[in-house]
Motif scaffolding. Structure first.
Motif, PDB file in Angstrom:
ATOM      1  N   MET A   1     -30.071  51.432 -24.584  1.00 60.45           N
ATOM      2  CA  MET A   1     -29.983  51.496 -23.146  1.00 60.45           C
ATOM      3  C   MET A   1     -29.512  50.160 -22.585  1.00 60.45           C
ATOM      4  N   LYS A   2     -28.708  49.513 -23.278  1.00 58.04           N
ATOM      5  CA  LYS A   2     -28.233  48.210 -22.846  1.00 58.04           C
ATOM      6  C   LYS A   2     -27.389  48.351 -21.584  1.00 58.04           C
ATOM      7  N   GLY A   3     -27.604  47.463 -20.625  1.00 60.44           N
ATOM      8  CA  GLY A   3     -26.801  47.450 -19.415  1.00 60.44           C
ATOM      9  C   GLY A   3     -27.367  48.264 -18.263  1.00 60.44           C
ATOM     10  N   LEU A   4     -28.443  49.005 -18.489  1.00 55.24           N
ATOM     11  CA  LEU A   4     -29.023  49.785 -17.407  1.00 55.24           C
ATOM     12  C   LEU A   4     -29.930  48.911 -16.552  1.00 55.24           C
ATOM     13  N   ILE A   5     -29.847  49.121 -15.283  1.00 58.14           N
ATOM     14  CA  ILE A   5     -30.724  48.423 -14.350  1.00 58.14           C
ATOM     15  C   ILE A   5     -31.634  49.465 -13.728  1.00 58.14           C
ATOM     16  N   PHE A   6     -32.917  49.249 -13.841  1.00 53.73           N
ATOM     17  CA  PHE A   6     -33.875  50.183 -13.261  1.00 53.73           C
ATOM     18  C   PHE A   6     -34.282  49.681 -11.892  1.00 53.73           C
ATOM     19  N   TRP A   7     -34.011  50.496 -10.903  1.00 48.37           N
ATOM     20  CA  TRP A   7     -34.341  50.141  -9.528  1.00 48.37           C
ATOM     21  C   TRP A   7     -35.763  50.574  -9.237  1.00 48.37           C
ATOM     22  N   LYS A   8     -36.541  49.677  -8.662  1.00 48.68           N
ATOM     23  CA  LYS A   8     -37.921  49.997  -8.305  1.00 48.68           C
ATOM     24  C   LYS A   8     -37.985  50.219  -6.811  1.00 48.68           C
ATOM     25  N   HIS A   9     -38.699  51.228  -6.412  1.00 51.43           N
ATOM     26  CA  HIS A   9     -38.851  51.539  -4.987  1.00 51.43           C
ATOM     27  C   HIS A   9     -39.499  50.355  -4.291  1.00 51.43           C
ATOM     28  N   PRO A  10     -38.870  49.813  -3.219  1.00 50.45           N
ATOM     29  CA  PRO A  10     -39.391  48.594  -2.594  1.00 50.45           C
ATOM     30  C   PRO A  10     -40.768  48.768  -1.964  1.00 50.45           C
ATOM     31  N   LEU A  11     -41.096  49.955  -1.466  1.00 46.92           N
ATOM     32  CA  LEU A  11     -42.389  50.137  -0.812  1.00 46.92           C
ATOM     33  C   LEU A  11     -43.542  50.141  -1.818  1.00 46.92           C
ATOM     34  N   LYS A  12     -43.241  50.502  -3.029  1.00 48.36           N
ATOM     35  CA  LYS A  12     -44.274  50.594  -4.057  1.00 48.36           C
ATOM     36  C   LYS A  12     -44.829  49.220  -4.406  1.00 48.36           C
ATOM     37  N   TYR A  13     -44.026  48.196  -4.232  1.00 47.20           N
ATOM     38  CA  TYR A  13     -44.416  46.876  -4.685  1.00 47.20           C
ATOM     39  C   TYR A  13     -44.688  45.900  -3.548  1.00 47.20           C
ATOM     40  N   ARG A  14     -44.687  46.392  -2.342  1.00 42.29           N
ATOM     41  CA  ARG A  14     -44.975  45.531  -1.200  1.00 42.29           C
ATOM     42  C   ARG A  14     -46.313  45.915  -0.604  1.00 42.29           C
ATOM     43  N   ASN A  15     -46.897  44.989   0.103  1.00 42.93           N
ATOM     44  CA  ASN A  15     -48.173  45.251   0.760  1.00 42.93           C
ATOM     45  C   ASN A  15     -47.905  45.844   2.138  1.00 42.93           C
ATOM     46  N   ILE A  16     -47.541  47.130   2.179  1.00 37.68           N
ATOM     47  CA  ILE A  16     -47.209  47.820   3.426  1.00 37.68           C
ATOM     48  C   ILE A  16     -48.136  49.012   3.565  1.00 37.68           C
ATOM     49  N   ASP A  17     -48.619  49.214   4.771  1.00 32.25           N
ATOM     50  CA  ASP A  17     -49.457  50.384   5.033  1.00 32.25           C
ATOM     51  C   ASP A  17     -48.546  51.617   5.028  1.00 32.25           C
ATOM     52  N   LYS A  18     -48.570  52.354   3.936  1.00 32.51           N
ATOM     53  CA  LYS A  18     -47.674  53.494   3.771  1.00 32.51           C
ATOM     54  C   LYS A  18     -47.988  54.612   4.754  1.00 32.51           C
ATOM     55  N   THR A  19     -49.260  54.757   5.124  1.00 31.63           N
ATOM     56  CA  THR A  19     -49.634  55.796   6.083  1.00 31.63           C
ATOM     57  C   THR A  19     -49.010  55.512   7.441  1.00 31.63           C
ATOM     58  N   ALA A  20     -49.070  54.254   7.869  1.00 34.60           N
ATOM     59  CA  ALA A  20     -48.465  53.878   9.149  1.00 34.60           C
ATOM     60  C   ALA A  20     -46.955  54.069   9.101  1.00 34.60           C
ATOM     61  N   LEU A  21     -46.347  53.744   7.985  1.00 35.62           N
ATOM     62  CA  LEU A  21     -44.899  53.906   7.847  1.00 35.62           C
ATOM     63  C   LEU A  21     -44.522  55.380   7.909  1.00 35.62           C
ATOM     64  N   MET A  22     -45.285  56.250   7.263  1.00 35.67           N
ATOM     65  CA  MET A  22     -44.997  57.684   7.299  1.00 35.67           C
ATOM     66  C   MET A  22     -45.195  58.238   8.707  1.00 35.67           C
ATOM     67  N   LYS A  23     -46.229  57.746   9.403  1.00 32.52           N
ATOM     68  CA  LYS A  23     -46.462  58.196  10.769  1.00 32.52           C
ATOM     69  C   LYS A  23     -45.305  57.771  11.667  1.00 32.52           C
ATOM     70  N   ASN A  24     -44.803  56.553  11.483  1.00 37.49           N
ATOM     71  CA  ASN A  24     -43.665  56.061  12.261  1.00 37.49           C
ATOM     72  C   ASN A  24     -42.428  56.900  11.980  1.00 37.49           C
ATOM     73  N   ASN A  25     -42.203  57.255  10.725  1.00 37.66           N
ATOM     74  CA  ASN A  25     -41.058  58.098  10.380  1.00 37.66           C
ATOM     75  C   ASN A  25     -41.183  59.469  11.022  1.00 37.66           C
ATOM     76  N   GLN A  26     -42.403  60.019  11.039  1.00 35.19           N
ATOM     77  CA  GLN A  26     -42.622  61.328  11.643  1.00 35.19           C
ATOM     78  C   GLN A  26     -42.370  61.265  13.145  1.00 35.19           C
ATOM     79  N   THR A  27     -42.828  60.181  13.786  1.00 34.86           N
ATOM     80  CA  THR A  27     -42.604  60.011  15.221  1.00 34.86           C
ATOM     81  C   THR A  27     -41.113  59.940  15.511  1.00 34.86           C
ATOM     82  N   THR A  28     -40.384  59.197  14.689  1.00 33.27           N
ATOM     83  CA  THR A  28     -38.939  59.085  14.864  1.00 33.27           C
ATOM     84  C   THR A  28     -38.274  60.448  14.694  1.00 33.27           C
TER      85      THR A  28
END
Length: 84
Positions: A1-28
């Motif tokens: 698997m040489k040359g592959l870059i695995f992208w990690k979801h940015p929200l998974k590794y940050r200290n973000i309140d995911k519930t608030a983010l989902m609520k904001n997306n729903q409001t939008t």
């Protein structure tokens, strides 16, 4: 698997309140539905929204304006045109 870059979801590794983010997306999404319905009503009546109204709708979807503000600003714009 040489040359592959695995992208990690940015929200998974940050200290973000995911519930608030989902609520904001729903409001939008709810705001976008409101705007889509209003634009549909305009089109059914054979009218086309002005560029100013479209900018106001974008501001509403983004959460920086309320419907009451948009109505008040629109009334001011057209009352000013009638007086002028």
């Amino acid at each position: 698997m040489k040359g592959l870059i695995f992208w990690k979801h940015p929200l998974k590794y940050r200290n973000i309140d995911k519930t608030a983010l989902m609520k904001n997306n729903q409001t939008t999404l709810n705001r976008k539905d409101i705007v889509d319905n209003a634009l549909g009503s305009l089109r059914v009546e054979g009218m086309k929204p002005s560029n100013e109204l479209m900018k106001d709708f974008d501001a509403f979807i983004g959460g920086s304006k309320t419907i009451d503000q948009i109505i008040a600003e629109t009334k001011e714009r057209y009352v000013a045109l009638r007086r002028g």
